[in-house]
Design an enzyme around this catalytic site. Structure first.
Site, PDB file in Angstrom:
ATOM      1  N   HIS A 120      66.470  38.142 152.656  1.00 57.05           N
ATOM      2  CA  HIS A 120      67.765  38.524 153.239  1.00 57.05           C
ATOM      3  C   HIS A 120      68.878  38.586 152.193  1.00 57.05           C
ATOM      4  O   HIS A 120      70.051  38.534 152.529  1.00 57.05           O
ATOM      5  CB  HIS A 120      68.144  37.546 154.363  1.00 57.05           C
ATOM      6  N   CYS A 152      81.395  54.496 141.294  1.00 57.83           N
ATOM      7  CA  CYS A 152      81.752  55.531 142.271  1.00 57.83           C
ATOM      8  C   CYS A 152      83.030  55.233 143.050  1.00 57.83           C
ATOM      9  O   CYS A 152      83.477  56.061 143.837  1.00 57.83           O
ATOM     10  CB  CYS A 152      80.597  55.733 143.251  1.00 57.83           C
ATOM     11  N   SER A 191      63.009  29.357 162.660  1.00 54.46           N
ATOM     12  CA  SER A 191      62.786  29.417 164.108  1.00 54.46           C
ATOM     13  C   SER A 191      61.701  30.432 164.453  1.00 54.46           C
ATOM     14  O   SER A 191      61.246  30.483 165.596  1.00 54.46           O
ATOM     15  CB  SER A 191      64.086  29.799 164.823  1.00 54.46           C
ATOM     16  N   ASN A 215      58.812  21.527 160.693  1.00 57.93           N
ATOM     17  CA  ASN A 215      59.997  21.784 161.528  1.00 57.93           C
ATOM     18  C   ASN A 215      60.070  20.666 162.568  1.00 57.93           C
ATOM     19  O   ASN A 215      59.049  20.377 163.219  1.00 57.93           O
ATOM     20  CB  ASN A 215      59.826  23.150 162.231  1.00 57.93           C
TER      21      ASN A 215
HETATM   22  N1  APR Z   1      64.056  20.634 158.443  1.00 54.45           N
HETATM   23  C1  APR Z   1      63.240  21.626 158.888  1.00 54.45           C
HETATM   24  N2  APR Z   1      63.571  22.446 159.879  1.00 54.45           N
HETATM   25  C2  APR Z   1      64.770  22.276 160.456  1.00 54.45           C
HETATM   26  C3  APR Z   1      65.667  21.265 160.058  1.00 54.45           C
HETATM   27  C4  APR Z   1      65.266  20.412 158.992  1.00 54.45           C
HETATM   28  N3  APR Z   1      66.043  19.443 158.533  1.00 54.45           N
HETATM   29  N4  APR Z   1      66.785  21.351 160.823  1.00 54.45           N
HETATM   30  C5  APR Z   1      66.596  22.382 161.647  1.00 54.45           C
HETATM   31  N5  APR Z   1      65.378  22.942 161.449  1.00 54.45           N
HETATM   32  C6  APR Z   1      64.760  24.095 162.103  1.00 54.45           C
HETATM   33  C7  APR Z   1      65.205  24.351 163.514  1.00 54.45           C
HETATM   34  O1  APR Z   1      64.411  23.576 164.424  1.00 54.45           O
HETATM   35  C8  APR Z   1      64.968  25.852 163.630  1.00 54.45           C
HETATM   36  O2  APR Z   1      63.643  26.102 164.095  1.00 54.45           O
HETATM   37  O3  APR Z   1      65.146  25.239 161.380  1.00 54.45           O
HETATM   38  C9  APR Z   1      65.102  26.382 162.210  1.00 54.45           C
HETATM   39  C10 APR Z   1      66.347  27.207 161.933  1.00 54.45           C
HETATM   40  O4  APR Z   1      66.294  28.373 162.688  1.00 54.45           O
HETATM   41  P1  APR Z   1      67.346  29.576 162.491  1.00 54.45           P
HETATM   42  O5  APR Z   1      68.740  29.017 162.474  1.00 54.45           O
HETATM   43  O6  APR Z   1      67.012  30.626 163.477  1.00 54.45           O
HETATM   44  O7  APR Z   1      67.073  30.053 161.006  1.00 54.45           O
HETATM   45  P2  APR Z   1      66.041  31.098 160.435  1.00 54.45           P
HETATM   46  O8  APR Z   1      64.705  30.951 161.073  1.00 54.45           O
HETATM   47  O9  APR Z   1      66.165  31.022 158.964  1.00 54.45           O
HETATM   48  O10 APR Z   1      66.683  32.443 160.922  1.00 54.45           O
HETATM   49  C11 APR Z   1      66.273  33.649 160.347  1.00 54.45           C
HETATM   50  O11 APR Z   1      68.211  34.735 161.258  1.00 54.45           O
HETATM   51  O12 APR Z   1      70.386  34.055 161.770  1.00 54.45           O
HETATM   52  C12 APR Z   1      69.588  34.830 160.950  1.00 54.45           C
HETATM   53  O13 APR Z   1      70.199  35.447 158.836  1.00 54.45           O
HETATM   54  C13 APR Z   1      69.765  34.352 159.542  1.00 54.45           C
HETATM   55  O14 APR Z   1      68.157  34.433 157.802  1.00 54.45           O
HETATM   56  C14 APR Z   1      68.414  33.916 159.063  1.00 54.45           C
HETATM   57  C15 APR Z   1      67.459  34.521 160.089  1.00 54.45           C
END
Ligand code: APR
Length: 268
Positions: A120, A152, A191, A215
């Protein structure tokens, strides 16, 4: 004390090719909040779609530029946490490795990860809004509009992937190839709801790799995982490294408390 199954530790120790898919959760213990959580203070009334889409930038380039400038400044005050360091330690310990991250905060590289693709983009980088090939190292951030491209004259923009945009093809190809070729895929702090990154565990599983999810919460990817460590990655990943390579394997790395001295914002 997190118990790591012997066969999981053995699978990591003997793996020829480890791939890691990371998401926002890996940076949570550094105090980096997610995109939505970062919408506080002056930004509280904004929808992410008003700040992170090409059309938002066309409508109000200065607003979008300022949002990213503020988050960039906040990210400069946070540090990688033991989860980032453990991933760098795994890279240094196995013959082949690739980290595919969805994070734009640059913390993996600061922890020492080298074989990584940023699916990203990276909030610290800036590029021409018309021609993605024109990256810019330094820019003057003054005036009531974003700085302009020296080639540009178009506005500069953050080098991140906005909603409605496609992922950088090379990074995505490398991540997919690694998922298909690795023996172990570690899926940490994501997530699993945002595609195409969320498809990587499926490719790894179909090709016969072991899949480990790190997670605290279950996700749509959990069903594909052979192992799950339901703990924060800043605790689970160092425990995994110690189980594979011995108690001293994480010696000298900063603790979680040291890495979250100050809060900050980040995400895409
Ligand atoms: N350690 C591991 N996992 C964790 C922790 C932790 N300390 N704290 C939270 N989490 C988990 C949550 O349970 C959740 O499943 O991290 C995940 C975060 O999910 P998202 O916020 O959806 O992040 P991500 O999966 O990176 O989202 C993908 O979506 O919002 C956009 O641009 C953003 O790149 C990102 C993309």
């Amino acid at each position: 004390m997190i118990a790591i199954a012997d066969d999981l530790a053995r699978a990591l120790r003997s793996a020829r090719f480890v791939a890691v898919l990371s998401g926002a959760g890996v940076s949570a213990e550094s105090g980096v909040s997610t995109f939505r959580d970062a919408l506080t203070g002056l930004w509280a009334n904004f929808d992410p779609l008003e700040l992170a889409t090409p059309s938002a930038f066309r409508r109000n380039p200065k607003l979008v530029w300022d949002w990213y400038a503020e988050r960039r400044a906040q990210l400069a005050r946070v540090l990688p946490n033991p989860g980032h360091h453990a991933i760098a330690r795994i890279e240094a310990s196995v013959p082949r490795f690739l980290l595919a991250t969805q994070n734009v905060d640059g913390l993996h590289a600061r922890a020492g990860s080298r074989r990584l693709v940023e699916l990203h983009g990276n909030i610290a980088r800036v590029r021409c809004s018309e021609d993605p090939r024109h990256a810019v190292e330094a820019w003057d951030d003054v005036g009531d509009e974003p700085p302009r491209c020296a080639h540009c004259g178009a506005y500069l923009r953050p080098d991140v992937v906005w909603f409605e945009e496609s992922l950088p093809a090379q990074a995505l190809c490398a991540a997919e190839a690694a998922a298909r070729a690795c023996d172990l895929l570690i899926v940490a702090g994501t997530s699993g709801e945002v595609y195409p990154a969320a498809a990587l565990p499926q490719y790894a599983k179909a090709a016969g790799a072991i899949v480990l999810e790190v997670n605290p919460a279950a996700t749509p990817l959990s069903a594909r995982a052979d192992y799950a460590l339901r703990f924060p990655s800043g605790e689970a990943l160092p425990a995994l490294v110690r189980a594979a390579w011995g108690e001293d394997a994480m010696a000298g790395q900063p603790s979680c408390a040291e890495s979250s001295r100050e809060g900050g914002n980040g995400a895409r």
